[in-house]
Motif scaffolding. Structure first.
Motif, PDB file in Angstrom:
ATOM      1  N   ALA A   1       0.830  -1.211   0.000  1.00  0.00           N
ATOM      2  CA  ALA A   1       0.000   0.000   0.000  1.00  0.00           C
ATOM      3  C   ALA A   1       0.864   1.259   0.000  1.00  0.00           C
ATOM      4  O   ALA A   1       0.531   2.249  -0.661  1.00  0.00           O
ATOM      5  N   LEU A   2       1.964   1.232   0.727  1.00  0.00           N
ATOM      6  CA  LEU A   2       2.857   2.389   0.755  1.00  0.00           C
ATOM      7  C   LEU A   2       3.457   2.650  -0.627  1.00  0.00           C
ATOM      8  O   LEU A   2       3.542   3.802  -1.070  1.00  0.00           O
ATOM      9  N   LEU A   3       3.856   1.591  -1.310  1.00  0.00           N
ATOM     10  CA  LEU A   3       4.453   1.761  -2.629  1.00  0.00           C
ATOM     11  C   LEU A   3       3.424   2.237  -3.652  1.00  0.00           C
ATOM     12  O   LEU A   3       3.683   3.164  -4.429  1.00  0.00           O
ATOM     13  N   ALA A   4       2.247   1.615  -3.647  1.00  0.00           N
ATOM     14  CA  ALA A   4       1.209   2.019  -4.594  1.00  0.00           C
ATOM     15  C   ALA A   4       0.676   3.411  -4.259  1.00  0.00           C
ATOM     16  O   ALA A   4       0.438   4.240  -5.143  1.00  0.00           O
ATOM     17  N   GLY A   5       0.490   3.659  -2.964  1.00  0.00           N
ATOM     18  CA  GLY A   5      -0.031   4.951  -2.536  1.00  0.00           C
ATOM     19  C   GLY A   5       0.919   6.089  -2.847  1.00  0.00           C
ATOM     20  O   GLY A   5       0.493   7.182  -3.261  1.00  0.00           O
ATOM     21  N   TYR A   6       2.211   5.853  -2.677  1.00  0.00           N
ATOM     22  CA  TYR A   6       3.206   6.885  -2.981  1.00  0.00           C
ATOM     23  C   TYR A   6       3.184   7.222  -4.471  1.00  0.00           C
ATOM     24  O   TYR A   6       3.265   8.394  -4.851  1.00  0.00           O
ATOM     25  N   TRP A   7       3.066   6.209  -5.315  1.00  0.00           N
ATOM     26  CA  TRP A   7       2.955   6.417  -6.758  1.00  0.00           C
ATOM     27  C   TRP A   7       1.760   7.319  -7.072  1.00  0.00           C
ATOM     28  O   TRP A   7       1.851   8.289  -7.818  1.00  0.00           O
ATOM     29  N   GLY A   8       0.614   7.000  -6.441  1.00  0.00           N
ATOM     30  CA  GLY A   8      -0.583   7.804  -6.664  1.00  0.00           C
ATOM     31  C   GLY A   8      -0.432   9.232  -6.174  1.00  0.00           C
ATOM     32  O   GLY A   8      -0.858  10.187  -6.848  1.00  0.00           O
ATOM     33  N   ILE A   9       0.206   9.415  -5.014  1.00  0.00           N
ATOM     34  CA  ILE A   9       0.393  10.758  -4.456  1.00  0.00           C
ATOM     35  C   ILE A   9       1.226  11.631  -5.395  1.00  0.00           C
ATOM     36  O   ILE A   9       0.891  12.799  -5.646  1.00  0.00           O
TER      37      ILE A   9
END
Length: 368
Positions: free
Chosen positions: A142-150
């Motif tokens: 989630a951190l990796l995917a969420g950072y990409w989205g941010i």
């Protein structure tokens, strides 16, 4: 017990290798004369130098597994984590402020290498202390995917550029322009607050690696699993690269997967050589760095600053810094600019190997 000690030798060797490389790449004789592998990528991409810091974050996570498994559950462990996090962060601020000539807090850089280690260690520690292992994997993803989205949602027209990325915007908002690194031509910190989120995943992957090694009694199987996961990480990072480029300053999610995968592969190789084949003597010099890593890193940073502060007379009669004297007056005349710069870095590493060797022989291990 012997098996656990051997496994930790492989980890200490990897940690020692990482620290010596950190010292070498941080201390060339001249920043204008550096061999290409010892330079960071200018933006997107990854050189051998760009592997050093994420490897250390990975090692922090692997060591966490062995450290945390010894501790009984309770409230004492979170307190220890917070205390260590604050200490490491404070030491990072000290290095940024040293040698305190014309010191002004209004222009002090807040973040840095030790600060990122501190925050990443603290966040990763609370994740593994307060969630089950299967949720650790979910949170990492989630951190990796969420950072990409941010980055794409909150960046500018060019969300992955030095000027228009969300990491910079966030640090400008929280820390302020005067407290950021300026080496990219604009106020932008490659060890920023927001990009510490994906960097934390390097630590989590290291934690997972420690679990794999520790829970597999068959060392061949442990090394094989670690290598397999490492290859998967490298391949996934490369596949993600066209959409979210491998980038150290932004600490992109693809960079996390790529570097963690390479760290896992290297650790599996060291386990194979040291634990399975029993070849340890070659690694003893690296253990010197691996036993007091943060202390040696700090000491090297302080000495580097002093070399740039102490002034001595040159052959031309001018006053120059001690660093310039060693490089320009002693090394360049008989090795040239490029090799002189490399020799300066190597002599720097040798100096702190000697310091580490003295501590190692006296069994002095300074925990930070």
């Amino acid at each position: 017990m012997n098996r656990q000690v051997q496994r930790m030798v492989a980890l200490d060797v990897l940690r020692g290798l990482t620290i010596v490389l950190m010292i070498i790449v941080n201390n060339p004789g001249s920043w204008s004369h550096i061999y290409a592998p010892l330079r960071h990528a200018s933006w997107h991409g990854c050189t051998p130098t760009d592997l050093v810091f994420p490897f250390f974050m990975f090692i922090v996570g692997t060591a966490m597994w062995y450290s945390f498994k010894k501790q009984p559950p309770g409230t004492a462990m979170p307190v220890r984590v917070i205390r260590r996090m604050v200490l490491i962060f404070a030491l990072g601020l000290f290095l940024n402020a040293f040698p305190f000539t014309n010191f002004q807090f209004s222009t002090l850089r807040i973040m840095g290498v030790l600060q990122r280690i501190a925050l990443g260690y603290g966040l990763a520690s609370f994740i593994v202390l307060f969630t089950r292992i299967r949720w650790n994997y979910v949170i990492a993803a989630a951190l990796l995917a969420g950072y990409w989205g941010i980055l794409y949602l909150f960046g500018g027209d060019q969300p992955l550029s030095p000027e228009g990325n969300a990491v910079r915007y966030f640090d400008l908002l929280v820390l302020g322009e005067n407290h950021l690194y300026r080496g990219f031509g604009v106020p932008f910190d490659p060890e920023g607050l927001l990009s510490t989120l994906p960097a934390t995943v390097n630590i989590l992957f290291g934690f997972f690696a420690g679990r794999i090694v520790d829970r597999n009694q068959d060392k061949r199987m442990a090394a094989g699993k670690l290598a397999g996961w490492g290859v998967a990480g490298v391949v996934t990072g490369l596949l993600w690269n066209p959409l979210f480029p491998i980038n150290k300053p932004l600490w992109s999610s693809s960079y996390v997967l790529y570097t963690s995968g390479l760290a896992a592969i290297l650790l599996s190789i060291l386990i194979w050589i040291i634990d399975i084949k029993g070849k340890q003597k070659w690694a003893h010099p690296l253990l010197v760095f691996g036993m007091n890593p943060l202390f040696i890193f700090m000491l090297a940073g302080i000495w580097a600053d002093l070399l740039g502060l102490i002034r001595v007379g040159a052959s031309t009669g001018e006053q120059i810094t001690l660093k310039t004297f060693i490089y320009r007056e002693l090394l360049v005349p008989w090795t040239g600019n490029l090799n002189g710069s490399l020799l300066f870095a190597l002599h720097f590493a040798l100096l702190f190997w000697i310091v580490g060797f003295i501590l190692y022989r006296k069994k002095i291990f300074i925990k930070i």
